[in-house]
Design an enzyme around this catalytic site. Structure first.
Site, PDB file in Angstrom:
ATOM      1  N   ASP A  31       0.859  -1.188   0.000  1.00  0.00           N
ATOM      2  CA  ASP A  31       0.000   0.000   0.000  1.00  0.00           C
ATOM      3  C   ASP A  31       0.895   1.237   0.000  1.00  0.00           C
ATOM      4  OD1 ASP A  31      -3.214   0.375   1.289  1.00  0.00           O
ATOM      5  OD2 ASP A  31      -1.907   2.113   0.987  1.00  0.00           O
ATOM      6  N   TYR A 140     -15.441   6.890 -12.419  1.00  0.00           N
ATOM      7  CA  TYR A 140     -14.996   5.773 -11.584  1.00  0.00           C
ATOM      8  C   TYR A 140     -15.478   4.441 -12.170  1.00  0.00           C
ATOM      9  CZ  TYR A 140     -15.095   2.510  -7.681  1.00  0.00           C
ATOM     10  OH  TYR A 140     -14.956   1.394  -6.899  1.00  0.00           O
ATOM     11  N   ASN A 169     -22.882  -1.140  -2.035  1.00  0.00           N
ATOM     12  CA  ASN A 169     -22.368  -0.136  -1.080  1.00  0.00           C
ATOM     13  C   ASN A 169     -21.747  -0.772   0.160  1.00  0.00           C
ATOM     14  OD1 ASN A 169     -24.237   1.307  -2.921  1.00  0.00           O
ATOM     15  ND2 ASN A 169     -23.535   3.026  -1.700  1.00  0.00           N
TER      16      ASN A 169
HETATM   17  N1  UDP Z   1     -25.463  10.606  -0.270  1.00  0.00           N
HETATM   18  C1  UDP Z   1     -26.100  11.720   0.246  1.00  0.00           C
HETATM   19  N2  UDP Z   1     -25.339  12.590   0.989  1.00  0.00           N
HETATM   20  C2  UDP Z   1     -24.018  12.406   1.236  1.00  0.00           C
HETATM   21  C3  UDP Z   1     -23.395  11.263   0.707  1.00  0.00           C
HETATM   22  C4  UDP Z   1     -24.145  10.379  -0.047  1.00  0.00           C
HETATM   23  O1  UDP Z   1     -27.271  11.929   0.039  1.00  0.00           O
HETATM   24  O2  UDP Z   1     -23.402  13.245   1.902  1.00  0.00           O
HETATM   25  C5  UDP Z   1     -26.235   9.659  -1.073  1.00  0.00           C
HETATM   26  C6  UDP Z   1     -25.699   9.478  -2.497  1.00  0.00           C
HETATM   27  O3  UDP Z   1     -26.297  10.402  -3.356  1.00  0.00           O
HETATM   28  C7  UDP Z   1     -26.112   8.030  -2.799  1.00  0.00           C
HETATM   29  C8  UDP Z   1     -26.107   7.347  -1.432  1.00  0.00           C
HETATM   30  O4  UDP Z   1     -26.136   8.396  -0.465  1.00  0.00           O
HETATM   31  O5  UDP Z   1     -27.418   8.008  -3.290  1.00  0.00           O
HETATM   32  C9  UDP Z   1     -24.854   6.517  -1.197  1.00  0.00           C
HETATM   33  O6  UDP Z   1     -23.728   7.321  -1.526  1.00  0.00           O
HETATM   34  P1  UDP Z   1     -22.263   6.902  -1.137  1.00  0.00           P
HETATM   35  O7  UDP Z   1     -21.357   8.032  -1.519  1.00  0.00           O
HETATM   36  O8  UDP Z   1     -22.237   6.433   0.267  1.00  0.00           O
HETATM   37  O9  UDP Z   1     -21.971   5.625  -2.039  1.00  0.00           O
HETATM   38  P2  UDP Z   1     -22.036   5.425  -3.639  1.00  0.00           P
HETATM   39  O10 UDP Z   1     -23.468   5.010  -3.918  1.00  0.00           O
HETATM   40  O11 UDP Z   1     -21.662   6.693  -4.300  1.00  0.00           O
HETATM   41  O12 UDP Z   1     -21.083   4.334  -3.904  1.00  0.00           O
END
Ligand code: UDP
Length: 328
Positions: A31, A140, A169
């Protein structure tokens, strides 16, 4: 099994290292500590190095007689990838190609690869099976899809044997409470809600409440980090047993809205998170829920953490005990 774990000081990496060692593998964590934490690596052999450093990679493979790789080292933030695509293509694509070439040149052909639900984009069907159309809506996801395609070609042409795991997630923390999620800056929903409850971050922003979902907020499939880690243990074992290259989804199969996650987290902590509705975040699909039937059937994967309240409770234990993460 002598396993090189790139990105083993990161969130999913450090949990997987623990599970690999429990299962009897000899692990070498590799890492560069740009986003990983030295304190997340406990007693494992540790090499501080970059996936672009071909010489160090080759030396490490030889020195520790490595015969397989679990590759986590990557950038993984959807939002940042949209404003800084160069770093994402460079690290996730060029860096991984470099790793593959060093592996193949040194006779290592087994690889477990971290992929993502973001490769799908916004499929019409739910839950999502592995064979639906891949049309990522963010950089990504595109970097991971490029690598999935490259690995398929390396597999066909050079004898690479890989299993790509498409995470939905990732969340939660090991129940020991000594490792957990600590990203700088933190962008993920569950740690942000918990930090908001602790007063360790600004008001939580709910990114959009006008999606076509039951309460207008995005739906995601939250899967415990140790269940993800266990899938790597199974995937690696399968490769050693001669399993062909393959790709699997990893999710619990049930979706929760952003508002549901916030309410559950508030009930776990017994505290209210200051919050407000904000505009949508670029690149966010409305609904992403996995079908994980394929990995359950092929590799016998069985998630242990199926209750969202319990999952969030494991994350809460980590955040409450380590409000400043590994630097605290
Ligand atoms: N989300 C949100 N506020 C935040 C961070 C995330 O509303 O401050 C929402 C985001 O739009 C998604 C969900 O939470 O719908 C999960 O986001 P996260 O970034 O945890 O994971 P991702 O789905 O991007 O891998």
């Amino acid at each position: 099994m002598n396993v090189l774990v790139t990105g083993g000081a990161g969130y999913i990496g450090s949990h997987t290292v623990r599970l690999l060692e429990k299962a009897g593998s000899n692990v070498v964590v590799y890492d560069n500590l740009v986003t990983g934490h030295r304190d997340a690596v406990k007693n494992s052999t540790f090499v501080e190095g970059d996936i672009f450093d071909s010489t160090l990679l080759a030396d490490t493979i030889k020195r520790y007689e490595i015969n397989s790789v679990v590759h986590f080292a990557a950038y993984s933030l959807v939002g940042v990838s949209m404003v800084n695509p160069r770093d994402y293509y460079h690290n996730n694509v060029v860096g991984t190609l470099n790793l593959l070439d060093v592996m193949m040149a040194n006779g290592v052909n087994k690889l477990v690869f971290s992929s993502t639900a973001a490769v799908y984009g916004e499929p019409d069907t739910s839950p999502i099976t592995e064979d639906v159309m891949k049309n990522p809506t963010n950089v990504y996801g595109r970097t991971k899809l490029i690598m999935e395609n490259a690995m398929a070609d390396y597999s066909r042409t050079y004898g690479l044997k890989y299993i790509a795991l498409r995470y939905f997630n990732a969340c939660g923390a090991d129940t020991a409470g000594d490792i957990g999620e600590d990203h700088q800056p933190e962008t993920h929903l569950i740690p942000l809600v918990l930090k908001a409850c602790l007063g360790k971050t600004d008001r939580l922003k709910i990114f959009g409440d006008d999606y076509p979902t039951k309460d207008g907020t995005c739906v995601r499939d939250y899967v415990h980090v140790n269940d993800l880690g266990q899938a790597h243990v199974l995937a690696l074992k399968a490769l050693y047993n001669g399993h062909e290259s393959d790709i699997y989804n990893l999710g619990n199969g049930s979706g929760f809205t952003v508002k549901e996650i916030i309410e559950t987290a508030e009930s776990v902590t017994g505290m209210a998170a200051p919050k407000e509705v904000a505009p949508r975040r670029a690149g966010d699909p409305a609904v992403l829920v996995a079908s994980s039937g394929k990995i359950r059937q092929d590799l016998g994967w069985q998630p242990e953490y199926t209750d969202i309240k319990n999952i969030i409770a494991t994350a809460w234990r980590w955040h409450k005990g380590n409000p400043d993460g590994f630097s605290g």
